[in-house]
Write an enzyme that holds these catalytic residues in place. Sequence first.
Site, short mmCIF file in Angstrom:
data_model
loop_
_atom_site.label_atom_id
_atom_site.label_comp_id
_atom_site.label_asym_id
_atom_site.label_seq_id
_atom_site.Cartn_x
_atom_site.Cartn_y
_atom_site.Cartn_z
N LYS A 72 6.11 9.84 9.44
CA LYS A 72 4.99 10.48 8.70
C LYS A 72 4.60 11.76 9.58
O LYS A 72 4.61 11.44 10.87
CB LYS A 72 3.81 9.84 8.29
CG LYS A 72 2.85 10.41 7.65
CD LYS A 72 1.68 9.43 7.32
CE LYS A 72 0.52 10.03 6.64
NZ LYS A 72 -0.41 9.11 6.11
N SER A 148 -1.78 8.74 1.09
CA SER A 148 -1.25 10.14 1.68
C SER A 148 0.12 9.98 2.20
O SER A 148 0.87 11.03 2.48
CB SER A 148 -2.16 10.59 2.82
OG SER A 148 -2.19 9.72 3.64
N SER A 172 -3.42 4.70 2.58
CA SER A 172 -2.29 5.43 2.41
C SER A 172 -0.86 4.96 2.88
O SER A 172 -0.04 5.76 2.78
CB SER A 172 -2.72 6.58 3.40
OG SER A 172 -3.63 7.58 2.94
N1 GLN Z 1 -7.21 8.28 -0.51
C1 GLN Z 1 -8.01 8.12 1.06
C2 GLN Z 1 -8.25 9.52 1.22
O1 GLN Z 1 -8.05 10.36 0.82
C3 GLN Z 1 -7.33 7.35 1.83
C4 GLN Z 1 -6.34 8.38 2.76
C5 GLN Z 1 -5.39 7.53 3.97
O2 GLN Z 1 -5.43 6.38 3.83
N2 GLN Z 1 -5.28 8.31 4.79
O3 GLN Z 1 -9.40 9.66 2.21
#
Ligand code: GLN
Length: 472
Positions: A72, A148, A172
Amino acid sequence: MSLSASSLTTLRRQLTSGETSAREIVEDVIAQVSSRDTEVGAFLSFDPEAALAEADQADLSLPLGGLPIGIKDNINVAGQPCTCASQFLKGAYTAPYDATAITHLRAAGAIPFGRTNLDEFAMGSSTENSALQTTQNPAAPGHIPGGSSGGSAAAVAADLIPATLGSDTGGSIRQPASHCGVVGLKPSYGRVSRYGLVAFGSSLDQIGPLTRTVEDAALLLNALAGHDPRDSTSLTNPVPDYTAGIEDGVSGMKLGLPREYFTDGISPLVRERVESAAKTLEGLGAELVEISLPHTEYAVGTYYIIAPAEASSNLSRFDGVRYGNRSENPAEMLSLYKDSREAGFGPEVKRRIILGTYVLSSGYYDAYYLRAQKVRTLIRRDFEQAFEAVDAILTPVAPEPAPKMGDASGDPLKHYLADIFTLSANLAGNCGISVPLEPVGGLPVGLQILGPHLGEQTILRCARAVEASRQS
Ligand code: GLN
């Protein structure tokens, strides 16, 4: 089956028997990504020569010897760009060092390969907040891959590479794994070093694997886990062999079904899939127990105070001076900061910084941030109590399968609310895994298995039982 579509365990076997070579595997990954990723959009960049050079040096006697792993694009790999899918860092930052997770992967013989797409700075749940590229859901083109870590999930789902790393601050890893039909594991807080992961919510962030099989997730966790003096929150607990015992089944296990996770907001088909997976596990000898996690309804509010608060502080380092793009000819010092941040950050990142700065500002700190920390303690206690009665907890990962692209754009709240089932594990510091179930109308659906702090072996065993039941 192409090499890049195989599991890590299969490739390992083929490498040790001499059936294939590390170079052949990396060549196949390069060929797949070059020819098919234009449609998927999982990778932001990759360096074929560097990967091939590493393949030629690979020590096949190591546990991950010669195996390419996609990374990532918020995890630093020395000499490679790290953009966080942001205009702020694009073309302006090359990582000077390896994150500890990468050092550990290399020590186990793996080859970090390419940079996968994400929501900008990991803020989002659809990968639509990437400022650089769109990623398709390979299982359902036209639908979001989740986020994400959408690029990491899509890369595995599209058979471009055997496995990837993601990061999980509020879901994410688990949510894109569920939406794309792959396995995604969020380790307990402190199990995997955060050193070299670009910080979003430091008290919530964890790096973890996205893979094709449960055994592969265990194999990667073996390499990733362990103490790191460079991360003050890293745990010193010994690292077990996570692959040991995953075939032991669920007989005698107590599995909790939290009442608050099976409410009206969840799609009936997702609910049916999760309940039928629970029944399958019951048939394999587990005991199903209805439990309560009474503070679940506060998870979204609590997370969306704490995560932006930490993000607003973490992202203050992006000031146009030390990292990334710098505005040209600023009138004075303040406008250098302002102009660089205005041009560099996308709308969701700005929204989080504004929210986070607000809840931390004097006069509001007690009403929002401090109160959220107190509710966080209550959420953690809910889990502690639940895990006195059960070994693991079964829930949906998301209320619905992957929505169509653009469905929730312009409505950030819609995205925030859909995180309801994944956020609590991060707030409590527990571990969780998403394992694929039978798709709903062609769209993948995952089962979330939550474990207590350092309960990775239990959830891996349970996830493997689910996976095996679908193979038989
Ligand atoms: N969807 C969550 C956010 O937007 C989690 C994102 C993540 O785990 N990086 O904060």
